[in-house]
Scaffold this active site. Structure first.
Site, PDB file in Angstrom:
ATOM      1  N   PHE A 153       0.095   0.180 -10.709  1.00  0.00           N
ATOM      2  CA  PHE A 153       0.831   0.003 -12.260  1.00  0.00           C
ATOM      3  C   PHE A 153       0.910  -1.062 -12.993  1.00  0.00           C
ATOM      4  CE2 PHE A 153       5.342  -1.366 -14.113  1.00  0.00           C
ATOM      5  CZ  PHE A 153       4.543  -0.780 -15.385  1.00  0.00           C
ATOM      6  N   GLY A 211      -1.558   4.300  -6.745  1.00  0.00           N
ATOM      7  CA  GLY A 211      -2.139   3.868  -7.420  1.00  0.00           C
ATOM      8  C   GLY A 211      -3.853   4.930  -7.641  1.00  0.00           C
ATOM      9  N   ALA A 221       1.689  -2.733  -2.094  1.00  0.00           N
ATOM     10  CA  ALA A 221       2.342  -2.788  -1.361  1.00  0.00           C
ATOM     11  C   ALA A 221       3.071  -1.630  -1.477  1.00  0.00           C
ATOM     12  CB  ALA A 221       3.504  -4.531  -2.350  1.00  0.00           C
ATOM     13  N   TYR A 264      12.819  -4.074   1.882  1.00  0.00           N
ATOM     14  CA  TYR A 264      12.257  -4.179   0.988  1.00  0.00           C
ATOM     15  C   TYR A 264      12.662  -5.898   0.479  1.00  0.00           C
ATOM     16  CZ  TYR A 264      10.259  -3.841  -4.084  1.00  0.00           C
ATOM     17  OH  TYR A 264       9.115  -4.566  -4.649  1.00  0.00           O
ATOM     18  N   LYS A 266      10.367  -8.970   0.960  1.00  0.00           N
ATOM     19  CA  LYS A 266       9.348  -9.527   0.280  1.00  0.00           C
ATOM     20  C   LYS A 266       9.610 -11.304   0.281  1.00  0.00           C
ATOM     21  CE  LYS A 266       7.164  -6.743  -2.782  1.00  0.00           C
ATOM     22  NZ  LYS A 266       6.364  -6.978  -3.546  1.00  0.00           N
ATOM     23  N   ASN A 293      12.414  -6.252 -13.678  1.00  0.00           N
ATOM     24  CA  ASN A 293      12.785  -4.399 -14.207  1.00  0.00           C
ATOM     25  C   ASN A 293      11.676  -4.066 -14.853  1.00  0.00           C
ATOM     26  OD1 ASN A 293      15.353  -4.623 -13.226  1.00  0.00           O
ATOM     27  ND2 ASN A 293      15.440  -2.542 -12.368  1.00  0.00           N
TER      28      ASN A 293
HETATM   29  N1  LIG Z   1       7.505  -2.043 -10.735  1.00  0.00           N
HETATM   30  C1  LIG Z   1       8.557  -3.134 -10.475  1.00  0.00           C
HETATM   31  O1  LIG Z   1       8.860  -2.951 -11.715  1.00  0.00           O
HETATM   32  C2  LIG Z   1       8.477  -4.017  -9.979  1.00  0.00           C
HETATM   33  C3  LIG Z   1       9.723  -4.999  -9.846  1.00  0.00           C
HETATM   34  C4  LIG Z   1       9.517  -5.754  -8.814  1.00  0.00           C
HETATM   35  C5  LIG Z   1       8.244  -6.102  -8.171  1.00  0.00           C
HETATM   36  N2  LIG Z   1       6.905  -5.204  -7.929  1.00  0.00           N
HETATM   37  C6  LIG Z   1       6.179  -5.492  -6.764  1.00  0.00           C
HETATM   38  O2  LIG Z   1       4.723  -5.227  -7.791  1.00  0.00           O
HETATM   39  C7  LIG Z   1       3.962  -5.169  -7.018  1.00  0.00           C
HETATM   40  C8  LIG Z   1       3.116  -3.560  -7.845  1.00  0.00           C
HETATM   41  O3  LIG Z   1       4.075  -2.429  -7.704  1.00  0.00           O
HETATM   42  P1  LIG Z   1       3.999  -1.168  -8.769  1.00  0.00           P
HETATM   43  O4  LIG Z   1       4.928  -0.697  -9.642  1.00  0.00           O
HETATM   44  O5  LIG Z   1       2.747  -2.012  -9.827  1.00  0.00           O
HETATM   45  O6  LIG Z   1       3.751  -0.002  -8.355  1.00  0.00           O
HETATM   46  P2  LIG Z   1       2.460   0.420  -7.416  1.00  0.00           P
HETATM   47  O7  LIG Z   1       2.934   1.885  -6.272  1.00  0.00           O
HETATM   48  O8  LIG Z   1       1.894   1.445  -8.989  1.00  0.00           O
HETATM   49  O9  LIG Z   1       1.296  -0.764  -6.977  1.00  0.00           O
HETATM   50  C9  LIG Z   1       0.876  -1.085  -5.715  1.00  0.00           C
HETATM   51  C10 LIG Z   1      -0.252  -0.629  -5.572  1.00  0.00           C
HETATM   52  O10 LIG Z   1      -0.372  -1.011  -3.772  1.00  0.00           O
HETATM   53  C11 LIG Z   1      -1.526  -0.219  -3.344  1.00  0.00           C
HETATM   54  N3  LIG Z   1      -0.840   0.016  -2.362  1.00  0.00           N
HETATM   55  C12 LIG Z   1      -0.369   0.840  -1.637  1.00  0.00           C
HETATM   56  N4  LIG Z   1      -0.472   0.121   0.034  1.00  0.00           N
HETATM   57  C13 LIG Z   1      -1.371  -0.401   0.049  1.00  0.00           C
HETATM   58  C14 LIG Z   1      -2.290  -0.862   1.140  1.00  0.00           C
HETATM   59  N5  LIG Z   1      -1.824  -0.302   2.566  1.00  0.00           N
HETATM   60  N6  LIG Z   1      -3.489  -1.248   0.719  1.00  0.00           N
HETATM   61  C15 LIG Z   1      -4.328  -1.199  -0.122  1.00  0.00           C
HETATM   62  N7  LIG Z   1      -3.270  -1.188  -1.658  1.00  0.00           N
HETATM   63  C16 LIG Z   1      -1.927  -1.034  -1.216  1.00  0.00           C
HETATM   64  C17 LIG Z   1      -1.068   1.654  -4.042  1.00  0.00           C
HETATM   65  O11 LIG Z   1      -2.503   2.794  -4.428  1.00  0.00           O
HETATM   66  C18 LIG Z   1      -0.777   0.597  -5.419  1.00  0.00           C
HETATM   67  O12 LIG Z   1      -2.350   1.084  -6.515  1.00  0.00           O
HETATM   68  C19 LIG Z   1       4.755  -4.791  -5.376  1.00  0.00           C
HETATM   69  O13 LIG Z   1       4.166  -5.627  -5.411  1.00  0.00           O
HETATM   70  C20 LIG Z   1       6.081  -4.437  -6.033  1.00  0.00           C
HETATM   71  O14 LIG Z   1       6.620  -4.212  -5.421  1.00  0.00           O
HETATM   72  C21 LIG Z   1       7.529  -3.969  -8.384  1.00  0.00           C
END
Ligand SMILES: NC(=O)c1ccc[n+]([C@@H]2O[C@H](COP(=O)([O-])OP(=O)(O)OC[C@H]3O[C@@H](n4cnc5c(N)ncnc54)[C@H](O)[C@@H]3O)[C@@H](O)[C@H]2O)c1
Length: 311
Positions: free
Chosen positions: A13, A38, A81, A147, A151, A176
């Site tokens: 995302f 992803g 992640a 989690y 982090k 968020n």
């Molecule tokens: N969405 C939110 O509100 C939010 C809030 C705080 C932090 N985050 C952090 O932002 C980052 C992106 O989150 P997101 O919401 O886009 O989630 P997401 O799940 O869409 O993106 C995570 C991506 O990492 C890839 N991935 C997972 N494990 C992997 C691995 N072992 N090797 C290679 N790729 C891997 C997944 O395929 C995915 O494309 C993450 O680190 C998440 O913890 C997100």
């Protein structure tokens, strides 16, 4: 900023929006993603030759080192992640291996290969349920989930590594995040994508508790802007910034806006609040603003209206 960019988790995302911006800026853009949550489709709107996707796992240390060796990367945006608090509780070992060990591989390889800068996704989850708001970066972290602990461990690791080599690290504590390509099908997805999906398809939505719990919802395009700003402007070895809007929205207000932007009639069910739900979450973004000039462009109504117009 230099031009060879690596986005881990770039098919996810938030990562896909960071990739889109890198492509728009004409950078050489490399995506590393294991496609676990992803999807290739998240990048399909971009010209095929504008980025390269390597399907691989950040836990594969040989692969990670090879990627750095072959590509003269200048800047890493590390988003890969397991982005789910719940999953970190039900499957802590696997989450640890990706979120901590995989991240360590990326960070150490970046230092070993002299990468100039690593900007990485941390989370508001490091603050835990301390009732004090707004959250300021120097508050003492009290994560209440694996989690959040992972982090926080990433941040400590980056702080240490920044003393070892020339690589500069910036941790961004996202609040968020919402926007296009957030997967509503995932049970762990953000509340906004789930609500929009259900409301637009005429289904009932469930609010746990009285709906007066608040969040700092930040539109993904503002998160992308924050990533590039810190990459360009922060000169010290290690820094942490909140990424949010500094504005609170309660869930009742949120669904009210979504209903008003859709043509559907309110259909809400209230259930008992869930154990462990945090009552209020709000970012203090003064440091980010002061040090980078960050100004968010999307208040909740604008962000939601842009998101719904894409549906
Ligand atoms: N969405 C939110 O509100 C939010 C809030 C705080 C932090 N985050 C952090 O932002 C980052 C992106 O989150 P997101 O919401 O886009 O989630 P997401 O799940 O869409 O993106 C995570 C991506 O990492 C890839 N991935 C997972 N494990 C992997 C691995 N072992 N090797 C290679 N790729 C891997 C997944 O395929 C995915 O494309 C993450 O680190 C998440 O913890 C997100």
């Amino acid at each position: 900023m230099s031009k060879n960019i690596l986005v881990t988790g770039g098919a996810g995302f938030i990562g896909s929006h960071i990739v889109e911006e890198a492509v728009n800026r004409g950078y050489n853009t490399l995506v590393l993603d294991d496609l676990s949550t992803g999807k290739k489709e998240n990048l399909e709107h971009l010209p095929q030759d504008s980025y390269r996707l390597i399907q691989g796992d950040i836990r594969d240390n040989n692969l990670i080192n090879q990627v750095f060796k072959d590509n003269a990367i200048n800047c890493v945006f590390h988003e890969a992640a397991i982005a789910s608090v719940q999953k970190s509780i039900t499957d802590p070992e696997n989450t640890y291996s990706i979120n901590v060990e995989g991240t360590r591989n990326v960070f150490e390889a970046a230092v070993d290969h002299g990468v100039e800068r690593v900007v990485f996704a941390s989370s508001a989850a490091v603050y835990g349920d301390d009732p004090k708001i707004p959250k300021v970066e120097d508050m003492s972290p009290k994560p209440i989930s694996p989690y959040g602990e992972h982090k926080l461990e990433n941040e400590k690791m980056a702080a240490k590594l920044s003393l070892k080599g020339s690589t500069k690290f910036v941790a961004l504590r996202y609040f968020n995040v919402y926007g296009l390509r957030q997967d509503p099908a995932s049970e762990y997805s953000g509340v906004i994508s789930i609500f929009i999906n259900r409301i637009l398809s005429g289904q009932k939505i469930t609010i746990y508790g009285d709906g007066k719990q608040t969040r700092d919802f930040v539109y993904v395009k503002d998160v992308v802007a924050a990533n590039y700003l810190v990459a360009e402007k922060i000169a010290r070895g290690f820094a942490i910034f909140n990424v949010g809007t500094g504005l609170q929205t309660d869930l009742n207000e949120l669904v009210g806006i979504i209903f008003s932007l859709s043509s559907n009639v309110d259909n809400i069910k209230y259930e008992l609040s869930r154990a462990g739900d945090i009552r209020h979450s709000l970012a203090d973004i003064i440091n980010l603003r002061r040090e980078t000039g960050y100004k968010f462009d999307y208040e909740i109504k604008n962000g939601l209206s842009q998101l719904i117009s894409h549906k």
